[in-house]
Scaffold this active site. Structure first.
Site, PDB file in Angstrom:
ATOM      1  N   LYS A   1       7.426  -2.067   6.375  1.00 43.21           N
ATOM      2  CA  LYS A   1       7.058  -0.755   5.832  1.00 43.21           C
ATOM      3  C   LYS A   1       8.215   0.206   6.075  1.00 43.21           C
ATOM      4  O   LYS A   1       8.888   0.135   7.116  1.00 43.21           O
ATOM      5  CB  LYS A   1       5.786  -0.273   6.548  1.00 43.21           C
ATOM      6  CG  LYS A   1       5.201   1.021   6.015  1.00 43.21           C
ATOM      7  CD  LYS A   1       3.872   1.316   6.727  1.00 43.21           C
ATOM      8  CE  LYS A   1       3.187   2.573   6.205  1.00 43.21           C
ATOM      9  NZ  LYS A   1       1.875   2.797   6.854  1.00 43.21           N
TER      10      LYS A   1
ATOM     11  N   SER B   1      -1.943   3.457   3.668  1.00 47.69           N
ATOM     12  CA  SER B   1      -0.617   3.855   3.238  1.00 47.69           C
ATOM     13  C   SER B   1       0.381   2.706   3.185  1.00 47.69           C
ATOM     14  O   SER B   1       1.436   2.836   2.570  1.00 47.69           O
ATOM     15  CB  SER B   1      -0.077   4.940   4.174  1.00 47.69           C
ATOM     16  OG  SER B   1       0.076   4.429   5.481  1.00 47.69           O
TER      17      SER B   1
ATOM     18  N   SER C   1      -4.549   2.180   7.594  1.00 46.28           N
ATOM     19  CA  SER C   1      -3.460   1.893   6.646  1.00 46.28           C
ATOM     20  C   SER C   1      -2.943   0.463   6.616  1.00 46.28           C
ATOM     21  O   SER C   1      -2.102   0.143   5.779  1.00 46.28           O
ATOM     22  CB  SER C   1      -2.281   2.817   6.916  1.00 46.28           C
ATOM     23  OG  SER C   1      -2.531   4.047   6.308  1.00 46.28           O
TER      24      SER C   1
END
Ligand code: GLN
Length: 500
Positions: free
Chosen positions: A82, A157, A181
């Site tokens: 990420k 996310s 997330s």
């Protein structure tokens, strides 16, 4: 090994194949880069593909093998990170204009540990800006498309990491979970996603959102891949660079295949009646319950009386922490600097106004307000009291059961733009947030596709602090009977990524 597509192989099959000389790590890296090339135009999971780093890491793995040195448990396994995780040689943007072009000055511990285990870094994945969101729509650069249906969001996310795994572009990816997330996008993309107990994985080098809530964890298409990644994340013990990191001396693979016979699963009837929970997600809970009972587990009802207040408490605590963490992006110490300003005040204000997107501004304004004098006592203090109550609810519940089975998300993947009211978006995490508040571990487990929607459905397991190994054992039991292990989103399976 005969010709195969990389997306069919598990992480341990890749590592074993590299170690045995069935294929080289460089061949695996090339296959992964080819899969990204063929698939990511449609999925757009990546913000940056680190082809040079991938090939260099793979060459080092092959050289180690040639020199007769032992290979790591993730030797040659293609992984993605990420974009809130630093990796030297890549930019770390948090999908924000504020950090556009920001070069990682050092490598995050979680990233380094996967590399130390032999993994091949394929790139950095898209996310909601600064990890605020549940759809990856708030990335400043571009959306990511759900590989199961590209008219829909991948969740967020950590949507890029979930989508990259679901599309078979990488075998494992890391995400971060502050309120859901990892687990929510895993659920929407039909992959396994684990949020370990707070403190199990180091946060050093991961851009902070809510420091008392943030936790890093892995995505994979199989429970076993997630267990293997967890081993790599914790194997070197506590990280002295993160004061909340703790030793987690556990082999997550060791008890993966253990029977769940005689063990106890808690269900929370009140949650299954929750408004907004879709029929498909409720059915998935029933199916998982039946599957666990058929394997000899005992199912009991437990209560979490204060869980209904979890979202409210989170949306006080998380914005307050975010406001304090994001104060450093002032265009001087970090971040975009507005050119041509005549005063520092003007520069700070315009840098922040133009560097941050709408949701990032909303969170920070909320945090600033909630922490202001007179308001603090009314909201922040009670939110912390609610936090204590929720944590105590879980402690009581776990006196009666080993794990709790609950939905991961209220519904399957929604369409772009479908949720425009922020508070409705916040409700996406109604089943995940309480676990961050309590600091416990949780995992979302795919349950195949829903009969009505044709989209991935899932269930979630939560467990007591530092009992994350049990989560994997139960997740594996569910996977064994309920979900087709290792599935790649059909439209992308086998597209590029051929391994000779
Ligand atoms: N969706 C939640 C939020 O927007 C959780 C985000 C996360 O876990 N990073 O805050």
């Amino acid at each position: 090994m005969c010709a195969a597509n990389l997306d069919q192989l598990s992480a341990s099959q890749i590592a074993a194949g590299v170690a045995a000389g069935d294929f080289t790590a460089v061949e695996v890296a090339r296959a992964a880069l080819d899969a990204v090339e063929q698939r990511d135009g449609e999925v757009q999971a990546f913000l940056q593909v680190s082809a040079d780093l991938a090939i260099a890491a793979a060459e080092a793995t092959d050289a180690a093998r040639a020199a007769g040195r032992p290979l790591g448990p993730l030797a040659g396994v293609p992984v993605a990170f990420k974009d809130n995780m630093n990796l030297v040689g890549t930019r770390t943007t948090c999908a924000s204009r504020m950090l556009e072009g920001y070069e990682s000055p050092y490598t995050a511990t979680c990233v380094q540990r996967l590399l130390d285990a032999g993994a091949t870094p394929v790139g950095k994945t898209n996310m909601d800006e600064f990890a605020f969101g549940s759809s990856t729509e708030s990335s400043a650069f571009h959306p990511t498309y759900n590989p199961w249906d590209t008219t829909r969001v991948p969740g967020g996310s950590s949507g890029g990491s979930a989508a990259a795994v679901a599309a078979g572009e990488v075998t494992v990816a890391l995400g971060s979970d502050t309120g859901g997330s990892i687990r929510q996008p895993a659920s929407l993309c039909g992959v396994v996603g684990m949020k370990p107990t707070y403190g199990a994985v180091s946060r050093y080098g991961v851009v902070a959102f809510g420091s008392s809530l943030d936790q890093v964890g892995p995505f994979g298409r199989r429970v076993e891949d997630v267990a293997l990644a967890m081993n790599a994340l914790v194997a070197a013990g506590r990280d002295p660079y993160d004061s909340t990191s703790q030793d987690c001396p556990v082999d997550f693979l060791e008890h993966l295949e253990d029977p769940v016979e005689g063990r106890t699963v808690g269900v929370v009837p009140q949650l299954l009646e929750a408004e907004g929970l879709s029929r498909e997600e409720r059915t998935a809970i029933q199916q998982a319950t039946v599957a666990l009972e058929a394997q000899g587990a005992r199912v009991v009802e437990v209560e979490l009386p204060n869980i209904a207040s979890a979202i409210a408490a989170y949306y006080v605590i998380a914005p307050c922490e975010a406001f304090s963490n994001l104060a450093r992006f002032d265009g001087v110490r970090y971040g975009y600097q507005e050119p041509g300003c005549s005063t520092l005040a003007e520069q700070t204000s315009l840098s922040r106004a133009h560097g941050f997107g709408e949701e990032a501004k909303r969170r920070q304004m909320l945090g600033a307000y909630l922490l202001s004098s007179g308001v603090y006592d009314k909201y922040y203090y009670p939110a912390q009291q609610v936090r204590t109550l929720i944590t105590a609810d879980y402690v009581r519940a776990y006196e009666k059961c080993d794990v709790i089975l609950l939905p991961a998300t209220p519904r399957t993947a929604f369409r772009f733009g479908e949720i425009s009211d922020p508070t409705e978006m916040y409700a996406s995490d109604m089943f995940t947030i309480s676990n961050n508040i309590a600091g416990n571990g949780g995992i979302s487990v795919p349950m195949g596709v829903g009969a009505e929607s044709g989209l991935p459905v899932s269930v979630q397991l939560q467990g007591p602090a530092f009992k994350d190994r049990s989560l994997l054992t139960f997740a594996r039991a569910i996977e064994r009977s309920c979900s087709a292990e290792g599935v790649v989103a059909p439209a992308f399976a086998g597209k590029g990524g051929e391994l000779q």
